[in-house]
Design an enzyme around this catalytic site. Structure first.
Site, PDB file in Angstrom:
ATOM      1  N   LYS A  74       0.848  -1.400  -0.087  1.00  9.23           N
ATOM      2  CA  LYS A  74       0.146   0.027  -0.181  1.00  9.23           C
ATOM      3  C   LYS A  74       0.961   1.244   0.028  1.00  9.23           C
ATOM      4  O   LYS A  74       0.363   2.189   0.719  1.00  9.23           O
ATOM      5  CB  LYS A  74      -1.015  -0.008   1.128  1.00  9.23           C
ATOM      6  N   SER A  75       1.865   1.161  -0.836  1.00  7.16           N
ATOM      7  CA  SER A  75       2.707   2.434  -0.923  1.00  7.16           C
ATOM      8  C   SER A  75       2.907   3.045  -2.304  1.00  7.16           C
ATOM      9  O   SER A  75       3.752   3.775  -2.490  1.00  7.16           O
ATOM     10  CB  SER A  75       4.236   2.002  -0.415  1.00  7.16           C
ATOM     11  N   GLY A  76       2.020   2.677  -3.214  1.00  9.68           N
ATOM     12  CA  GLY A  76       2.079   3.057  -4.451  1.00  9.68           C
ATOM     13  C   GLY A  76       2.444   2.079  -5.620  1.00  9.68           C
ATOM     14  O   GLY A  76       2.729   2.406  -6.551  1.00  9.68           O
ATOM     15  N   TRP A  79       0.852   1.802  -9.044  1.00  3.29           N
ATOM     16  CA  TRP A  79       1.312   3.203  -9.805  1.00  3.29           C
ATOM     17  C   TRP A  79       2.603   2.708 -10.390  1.00  3.29           C
ATOM     18  O   TRP A  79       2.813   3.203 -11.563  1.00  3.29           O
ATOM     19  CB  TRP A  79       1.208   4.386  -9.221  1.00  3.29           C
ATOM     20  N   HIS A 139       7.365  -7.276  -2.340  1.00  7.31           N
ATOM     21  CA  HIS A 139       7.164  -6.585  -1.000  1.00  7.31           C
ATOM     22  C   HIS A 139       8.210  -6.982   0.113  1.00  7.31           C
ATOM     23  O   HIS A 139       8.199  -6.602   1.097  1.00  7.31           O
ATOM     24  CB  HIS A 139       5.727  -6.776  -0.354  1.00  7.31           C
ATOM     25  N   ARG A 161       6.471   5.444   0.917  1.00  7.76           N
ATOM     26  CA  ARG A 161       5.271   6.444   1.395  1.00  7.76           C
ATOM     27  C   ARG A 161       5.294   6.826   2.726  1.00  7.76           C
ATOM     28  O   ARG A 161       5.547   6.056   3.507  1.00  7.76           O
ATOM     29  CB  ARG A 161       4.064   5.718   0.763  1.00  7.76           C
ATOM     30  N   ARG A 292      -8.042   3.476  -4.954  1.00  6.36           N
ATOM     31  CA  ARG A 292      -8.834   4.160  -3.935  1.00  6.36           C
ATOM     32  C   ARG A 292      -8.453   5.817  -4.319  1.00  6.36           C
ATOM     33  O   ARG A 292      -8.987   6.335  -5.210  1.00  6.36           O
ATOM     34  CB  ARG A 292      -8.603   3.878  -2.654  1.00  6.36           C
ATOM     35  N   LYS A 293      -8.040   6.316  -3.313  1.00  9.02           N
ATOM     36  CA  LYS A 293      -7.711   7.977  -3.466  1.00  9.02           C
ATOM     37  C   LYS A 293      -6.337   8.240  -4.101  1.00  9.02           C
ATOM     38  O   LYS A 293      -6.142   9.023  -5.040  1.00  9.02           O
ATOM     39  CB  LYS A 293      -7.916   8.633  -2.246  1.00  9.02           C
ATOM     40  N   GLY A 294      -5.598   7.507  -3.353  1.00 14.55           N
ATOM     41  CA  GLY A 294      -3.968   8.033  -4.041  1.00 14.55           C
ATOM     42  C   GLY A 294      -3.623   9.170  -3.488  1.00 14.55           C
ATOM     43  O   GLY A 294      -2.641   9.952  -4.155  1.00 14.55           O
TER      44      GLY A 294
END
Length: 326
Positions: A74-76, A79, A139, A161, A292-294
Site C-alpha cells: 500500500k505504498s503506491g 502506480w 514486498h 510512502r 482508491r484515492k491515492g
C-alpha cells in the site's frame, strides 16, 4: 496483534512439510484480523507467503538485466508498476491503443516474486519472461533478497510512502478484501500493529531502511523513490525513473509530450476506469480495490492527534541517524 504462543502444529495444505517445520520454530503471532503470521529473518509473513519467500531464496537466479520493483504494501505499488510498464513498452508501442495495460492489470504484467512467480515452486516456468529485461516486483525487505541477489548488478526501484498514509491505505484495503466496513475499531488495531511492528511484511521501519541504506551505498543499483515527490513532481520523477531503468526520454519524446501522455495513461483516474481493472480478479481479490484515492495526507482525516504524535515519536526513534525523514 496478539503475540501469544500459537500451537506448534501449524500444518497448511498450501505449504511444504519443510516450511511447516520451519514455521513451528519461528516467533508466531495472530494479527488484528485473526490471520497467523510468523517472523522469518526479522520480517512478519503469512505462512503461504513465507513459502514463496523460501522458494524464491532457493530457486531464483538473477540475470544482470533484471529489474525488481519493491515496496511495502500500500505504498503506491500499482502506480509504480504501471509507469514502469509504460516506460519499457514505449519502444514497441508508439500509441496506447494496444498497450498491455489495457488487457491486464499492472500486477499481472509485473508479478510478485514471492506471491506469484515462486508461490508454488522454487523452479517455476519462466518462459513468459523470455524478453529482456525481465520485470518483477516484491514486498520483501531487501535483506530477504540479499544472498539471492549477491553479486548481481540487477536494478531495484524502491517506492517509499509516508507511514501514516500507508497505514490508512492498508486499513481500507484490508477492509475491502474482507468485505467489511472500515470501522474505527479496525483502524485502531491497524495503528497498533504498525506501531509495534507486527504487521504483514513489517516492521515497516526495517523494510524502508533496508532499501534506503543500500540506495546510499549503491545508487546505481537501487533507486529510492518517494510517493509524495512523485505526486508533487510527476514529470521530474518519471524522467528520473526512466533514466535509472536505462530508457531515458529523448528530446523528441519530451517535445512531443510523451512524458505527460504516460503520466495521464498511468493516472489513478485512467487506470481505475479501464474495464480490465473494474471487472476482473487478481489473487482472488477484485482488481477495483487496488484503486482508491491515492492522495497525500489522507491520514489527517482518520488519525487523531494522539495517534499522530505516537507515530511521529516512533518514526523519529526508528530512523534516527539514518538520514531518512518522512
Amino acid at each position: 496483534m496478539d503475540l501469544k504462543e500459537l500451537p506448534s502444529n501449524v500444518g497448511d495444505d498450501n505449504i511444504s512439510e519443510e516450511a511447516n517445520s520451519l514455521i513451528s520454530s519461528l516467533p508466531l503471532c495472530t494479527d488484528f484480523q485473526g490471520k497467523k503470521l510468523c517472523n522469518y529473518q526479522g520480517c512478519w509473513y503469512k505462512y503461504n507467503t513465507l513459502q514463496g519467500v523460501l522458494n524464491f531464496q532457493r530457486g531464483f537466479e538473477p540475470q544482470d538485466t533484471d529489474i525488481i520493483l519493491a515496496s511495502f504494501p500500500k505504498s503506491g505499488t500499482t502506480w509504480l508498476k504501471a509507469l514502469t510498464s509504460a516506460l519499457m513498452e514505449r519502444s514497441k508501442n508508439h500509441s496506447f491503443d494496444h498497450h498491455p495495460l489495457l488487457s491486464d492489470s499492472p500486477h499481472g504484467i509485473i508479478p510478485f516474486l514471492e506471491l506469484s512467480v515462486y508461490q508454488e515452486s522454487s523452479s517455476p516456468n519462466l518462459a513468459k519472461f523470455s524478453s529482456l529485461p525481465r520485470l518483477f516486483s516484491t514486498h520483501m525487505p531487501l535483506h530477504a533478497m540479499h544472498e539471492t541477489l549477491k553479486g548481481s548488478p540487477c536494478k531495484i526501484v524502491y517506492l517509499c510512502r509516508n507511514v501514516k498514509d500507508t497505514l490508512i491505505s492498508w486499513w481500507f484495503f484490508r477492509s475491502a478484501v474482507n468485505k467489511i466496513e472500515p470501522n474505527r475499531s479496525l483502524v485502531e488495531s491497524t495503528f497498533e500493529a504498525f506501531c509495534n511492528g507486527t504487521i504483514y511484511y513489517g516492521p515497516i521501519w526495517e523494510h524502508v531502511l533496508s532499501y534506503w541504506r543500500r540506495s546510499l551505498e549503491n545508487p546505481k543499483q537501487v533507486l529510492f523513490m518517494r510517493y509524495e515527490e512523485m505526486k508533487a513532481e510527476p514529470r521530474d520523477q518519471v524522467k528520473r525513473l526512466a533514466e535509472f531503468l536505462g530508457c531515458p526520454f529523448t528530446t523528441e519524446e519530451e517535445d512531443n509530450g510523451l512524458v505527460d501522455e504516460i503520466l495521464d495513461f498511468c493516472s489513478l483516474r485512467n487506470l481505475s476506469s479501464l474495464e480490465v481493472n473494474k471487472t476482473k480478479i487478481f489473487n482472488k481479490v477484485d482488481r477495483s480495490i487496488f484503486f482508491r484515492k491515492g492522495e497525500v495526507g489522507d491520514w489527517k482525516n482518520y488519525l487523531n492527534p494522539e495517534m499522530e504524535n505516537k507515530l511521529d515519536m516512533i518514526i523519529q526513534e526508528k530512523l534516527q541517524g539514518s538520514g531518512l525523514k518522512f
